[in-house]
Design a protein around this motif. Structure first.
Motif, PDB file in Angstrom:
ATOM      1  N   LEU E 153       0.837  -1.171  -0.205  1.00 56.24           N
ATOM      2  CA  LEU E 153      -0.430  -0.032   0.037  1.00 56.24           C
ATOM      3  C   LEU E 153       0.851   1.294  -0.080  1.00 56.24           C
ATOM      4  O   LEU E 153       0.405   2.474  -0.972  1.00 56.24           O
ATOM      5  CB  LEU E 153      -1.089  -0.164   0.971  1.00 56.24           C
ATOM      6  CG  LEU E 153      -2.173  -0.898   0.981  1.00 56.24           C
ATOM      7  CD1 LEU E 153      -2.636  -0.970   2.531  1.00 56.24           C
ATOM      8  CD2 LEU E 153      -2.931  -1.035   0.112  1.00 56.24           C
ATOM      9  N   SER E 156       1.594   1.329  -3.019  1.00 57.40           N
ATOM     10  CA  SER E 156       0.610   1.701  -3.932  1.00 57.40           C
ATOM     11  C   SER E 156       0.624   3.432  -4.341  1.00 57.40           C
ATOM     12  O   SER E 156       0.372   4.213  -5.049  1.00 57.40           O
ATOM     13  CB  SER E 156      -0.073   0.877  -4.144  1.00 57.40           C
ATOM     14  OG  SER E 156       0.402  -0.020  -4.221  1.00 57.40           O
ATOM     15  N   PHE E 157       0.358   3.609  -3.609  1.00 56.63           N
ATOM     16  CA  PHE E 157       0.137   5.568  -3.002  1.00 56.63           C
ATOM     17  C   PHE E 157       0.971   6.597  -2.943  1.00 56.63           C
ATOM     18  O   PHE E 157       0.939   7.147  -2.221  1.00 56.63           O
ATOM     19  CB  PHE E 157      -1.402   4.975  -1.475  1.00 56.63           C
ATOM     20  CG  PHE E 157      -2.350   4.650  -1.956  1.00 56.63           C
ATOM     21  CD1 PHE E 157      -3.375   4.790  -2.476  1.00 56.63           C
ATOM     22  CD2 PHE E 157      -2.044   3.187  -1.703  1.00 56.63           C
ATOM     23  CE1 PHE E 157      -4.382   4.422  -2.664  1.00 56.63           C
ATOM     24  CE2 PHE E 157      -3.970   2.820  -1.702  1.00 56.63           C
ATOM     25  CZ  PHE E 157      -4.625   3.417  -3.210  1.00 56.63           C
ATOM     26  N   THR E 159       3.324   6.540  -0.590  1.00 58.42           N
ATOM     27  CA  THR E 159       3.284   7.505   0.969  1.00 58.42           C
ATOM     28  C   THR E 159       4.156   6.512   1.901  1.00 58.42           C
ATOM     29  O   THR E 159       4.358   5.558   1.589  1.00 58.42           O
ATOM     30  CB  THR E 159       1.360   8.052   1.198  1.00 58.42           C
ATOM     31  OG1 THR E 159       1.701   8.716   2.319  1.00 58.42           O
ATOM     32  CG2 THR E 159       0.877   6.846   1.461  1.00 58.42           C
TER      33      THR E 159
ATOM     34  N   PRO F  65       0.657  -1.833  -8.378  1.00 56.45           N
ATOM     35  CA  PRO F  65      -0.988  -0.982  -7.386  1.00 56.45           C
ATOM     36  C   PRO F  65      -2.169  -1.716  -7.608  1.00 56.45           C
ATOM     37  O   PRO F  65      -2.813  -2.136  -8.807  1.00 56.45           O
ATOM     38  CB  PRO F  65      -0.763   0.715  -7.270  1.00 56.45           C
ATOM     39  CG  PRO F  65       0.035   0.837  -8.468  1.00 56.45           C
ATOM     40  CD  PRO F  65       0.570  -0.338  -9.508  1.00 56.45           C
ATOM     41  N   ASN F 138      -6.662   1.919 -12.691  1.00 55.25           N
ATOM     42  CA  ASN F 138      -5.634   2.173 -11.265  1.00 55.25           C
ATOM     43  C   ASN F 138      -6.324   2.646 -10.698  1.00 55.25           C
ATOM     44  O   ASN F 138      -6.614   3.959 -10.024  1.00 55.25           O
ATOM     45  CB  ASN F 138      -4.538   2.767 -11.977  1.00 55.25           C
ATOM     46  CG  ASN F 138      -3.115   3.262 -11.349  1.00 55.25           C
ATOM     47  OD1 ASN F 138      -3.401   3.096  -9.797  1.00 55.25           O
ATOM     48  ND2 ASN F 138      -1.781   3.045 -11.815  1.00 55.25           N
ATOM     49  N   PRO F 140      -4.977   3.484  -7.560  1.00 52.10           N
ATOM     50  CA  PRO F 140      -4.466   4.880  -6.285  1.00 52.10           C
ATOM     51  C   PRO F 140      -5.152   5.997  -7.316  1.00 52.10           C
ATOM     52  O   PRO F 140      -4.871   7.352  -7.439  1.00 52.10           O
ATOM     53  CB  PRO F 140      -3.141   4.563  -6.029  1.00 52.10           C
ATOM     54  CG  PRO F 140      -3.087   3.447  -5.725  1.00 52.10           C
ATOM     55  CD  PRO F 140      -4.469   2.365  -7.114  1.00 52.10           C
ATOM     56  N   PHE F 144      -6.997   9.478  -6.418  1.00 49.49           N
ATOM     57  CA  PHE F 144      -6.106  10.566  -5.600  1.00 49.49           C
ATOM     58  C   PHE F 144      -5.967  11.412  -7.192  1.00 49.49           C
ATOM     59  O   PHE F 144      -5.311  12.276  -7.240  1.00 49.49           O
ATOM     60  CB  PHE F 144      -5.298  10.164  -4.751  1.00 49.49           C
ATOM     61  CG  PHE F 144      -5.370   9.251  -3.724  1.00 49.49           C
ATOM     62  CD1 PHE F 144      -6.166  10.412  -2.533  1.00 49.49           C
ATOM     63  CD2 PHE F 144      -5.420   8.201  -2.891  1.00 49.49           C
ATOM     64  CE1 PHE F 144      -6.483   9.954  -1.471  1.00 49.49           C
ATOM     65  CE2 PHE F 144      -6.513   7.373  -2.142  1.00 49.49           C
ATOM     66  CZ  PHE F 144      -7.107   8.433  -1.150  1.00 49.49           C
ATOM     67  N   LEU F 167      -1.520  12.961  -0.832  1.00 48.16           N
ATOM     68  CA  LEU F 167      -2.061  11.710  -1.647  1.00 48.16           C
ATOM     69  C   LEU F 167      -1.403  12.277  -2.851  1.00 48.16           C
ATOM     70  O   LEU F 167      -1.689  11.401  -3.419  1.00 48.16           O
ATOM     71  CB  LEU F 167      -3.029  10.428  -0.813  1.00 48.16           C
ATOM     72  CG  LEU F 167      -2.667   9.991   0.023  1.00 48.16           C
ATOM     73  CD1 LEU F 167      -3.897   9.279   0.846  1.00 48.16           C
ATOM     74  CD2 LEU F 167      -1.712   8.743   0.284  1.00 48.16           C
ATOM     75  N   LEU F 171       0.404  11.647  -6.398  1.00 49.92           N
ATOM     76  CA  LEU F 171      -0.084  10.489  -6.774  1.00 49.92           C
ATOM     77  C   LEU F 171      -0.468  11.292  -8.268  1.00 49.92           C
ATOM     78  O   LEU F 171      -0.850  10.674  -9.288  1.00 49.92           O
ATOM     79  CB  LEU F 171      -1.512   9.510  -6.515  1.00 49.92           C
ATOM     80  CG  LEU F 171      -0.318   8.840  -5.456  1.00 49.92           C
ATOM     81  CD1 LEU F 171      -2.249   7.992  -4.981  1.00 49.92           C
ATOM     82  CD2 LEU F 171       0.059   8.043  -6.129  1.00 49.92           C
TER      83      LEU F 171
END
Lengths: 176, 176, 176, 176, 176, 176
Positions: E153, E156-157, E159, F65, F138, F140, F144, F167, F171
């Motif tokens: 996660l 993917s984000f 962060t 992701p 996708n 994320p 975001f 975020l 992204l």
């Protein structure tokens, strides 16, 4: 049916008379199968309707060679005469039947099948398909009449070059 | 075709002979339409094959009333005699045709259509459907023979109760 | 969704406001059914999405006559008022229900069905269809309003010419 | 996915390891094609997912004989070695290609096709199908290995009984 | 509809009254979305009919979080109040709209979308789906509430772990 | 296959070599996932064939992701290295697996899933799809990175504006 009413279309568009040609006027005796197709190409009103017909006229002792229809099952109805038919399932089992006029036989989707008129008089059948474009893959012509490499064919049929070449000579269509 | 080879199934399973019954043995004269269905229910091998047949035998002056098939188009082929046919598209336009033996007509999916034997001799047709279970909705029987409220019918047909009741009396099947 | 991003398309393309017209501004009293369709033709964003809506406004005592949708089931939700509804299955059995605001009823694919507002106040319903182009076949108009031959209709409805002509007179649309 | 959460199912159900068997442990040299199928039967999680794989291992000079898949197109990807491939369309035209490792070739739905490893080292391919149960109809085995009547075959392949019997002898599986 | 006539089925089977519960009796004020589904599971008559409804009741300032329906498009109709809605296509473009009562918006098949009631009074919407089992994948709950590994996660984000753990703490359902 | 024989089409049309690019020539080390798609857009012969491939190259510690494919299941086969994978069903249950080279995993249609290369060497996978145009959403980036309102996101993820903005900053793709 979108917009049909706004075009200059009549009942004629939904009518097909191409099967009349075999109503008794063919120059007998003859040896080859006659297959007249009422599919989407010949009869455009079938577009989107998922159904079509083929009329098959078998002279005496004529065979419709092993073939498949990639896009539909075939439901054959014997109009005149008699036919011996068969198909092979994906497990390699052969199913056969001797049909008389008035009988029906279903060849499941995509399987290799054939029909044979053993009798002395012509046989006529009407076949319905659950597609407006069922397509036909003639096995002998596809395999031995299209130029597939001799090595591939000899290995596939577990035979020698001489046999492959003999079959190719018989099944390759003459140049146009 | 999963597992067919492992069951005790032969070519008989793929054969249907139920149309033989109309090969000349019917007690003529008669007045009513004979419709013999080779659908999934009568001929289980059609399951999954998306095709079926109905044989229609029309005595002289017999009508197959306006009806629809909810799940398939119908491709009718005239075997004997002559038929006048028609269907109505969703824009309310009527398409008609007079068919002779050997002719074919397609009734597009889901539309109201009828056939009529104007002639003095019986007419026989074979209809193919692009479904193994096309279904039939008989319009007069569905509308006037099933107990729909008189008010609904009078308003729908823009007529009076007396006419509705007369049509109901004619079209409601007798109690069994 | 191919290429949508590259076109000058915004959220407006996916929005339909055609149902606002019935939000209280209709000149009551009136007698006829109002059916506003949010199908692929009226709302092109539905293309390929297999869903559509129709808004139905029934004045008091108004009937939506027996009809079928060739390409989809109908899921009717009563927004206001009350409706009596029914459909006939392919075995000829009638199913009916009295619906109040907040109730839902499904008319299975391709079957003849109707709705009726028995009440003294208008009824409003929203119907969803599992197709962007469900189509509608209005039975009385298709059968008696399109010029089908009197003989065919008299035989089909087991009635006389006089009754057929009376129904045709009531149901044939005036020439435009 | 209805109810999966309520069953005792884990990620193992969605995993298939049956292709590991060919990861280098096969007793070479060998002559026959190895085809390992990850279809719905071998890998039940594919049910309803419309996709499957077959891993093909071709020893040197090995041919995968002409065959069809009744229910799906095949998208072949060459993992190792080289393959000569071909298919025949319904108009009888042959399409061929020589593929190296990393190349891909699509055999359209239902058409006769073959693969051949001309090289001296083994070739390995991964084929994806747009069906969880594509099925395979092996043409030589279906036609000459299932007991179809000699007359039908001789006429179909335009050859003599002796050739038919020779091919049958080579292609009929030994009794179990 | 096979055999329905032979079972003890009435119009009740085709009727769903589960939406009545939201007709004014809910204990306001409340904060959470109410989603009542008339899908195949709740209303078995929808089986095979390819259509279903969900009734959505949004308290003031309530959001229906980003989600997808794996098997159908959604056609949302605003019954009361106002909604701000949006979806993202596969090219990453956002489409938004502000809807009033009587407006309709289509969320194409499989795309991420959300709805938001900006107003001070509740909003009610009726959504139709072109499937009897559209399914719902709630994005925040699926991604942060199911135990996916923190590293996956965080990467993917793009962060840090602290943010991932904070989101997980907020979105993981309490143990039952 | 209509008309292919009449066009100037050869075996090249059915061949795709776009995956060769990843055969060892990439400038390692690198950090981002490489996804090469052999779908209908890149490989037009797939049109109508309901199958496609994507080749995925994962550098060490790279994550694909959480994402969905709106139109197909994915059948992933590990060519080299190892992958940890997972998906979430519509009931919110996570299914995970650790895959080695030669293993296969199916991600059912429309569900959120991810892959992660935990190892120190690159991992390569081949994924087959039961559609020529599976599409990818996708998560994320869709949620975001497309400009969805901060309030909607904060409420959906049950978090604060600061986290949402962080975020979004990570992204949102840079302007082109």
């Amino acid at each position: 049916m979108y917009g049909i009413a706004s075009m200059n279309i009549t009942g004629d568009f939904f009518t097909y008379t191409g099967f009349r040609v075999t109503n008794g006027t063919l120059p007998w005796p003859r040896r080859n199968l006659i297959a007249i197709k009422a599919n989407m190409e010949a009869f455009p009103a079938l577009n989107g309707q998922s159904v079509s017909y083929t009329k098959l006229v078998f002279p005496s002792e004529c065979v419709n060679p092993p073939h498949t229809h990639p896009r539909a099952a075939e439901l054959l109805f014997v109009l005149n005469g008699a036919l011996s038919v068969g198909f092979v399932d994906t497990a390699g089992k052969l199913y056969t039947q001797d049909l008389s006029a008035g009988d029906m036989f279903v060849f499941p989707k995509g399987l290799v099948h054939y029909q044979y008129n053993l009798g002395q008089s012509p046989a006529i059948a009407l076949s319905a398909f659950g597609s407006a474009a069922p397509g036909t893959v003639n096995v002998p012509a596809s395999v031995f009449g299209t130029g597939i490499d001799n090595v591939v064919l000899a290995k596939s049929f577990k035979t020698d070059f001489w046999t492959v070449q003999k079959l190719k000579a018989a099944l390759t269509p003459p140049p146009k």
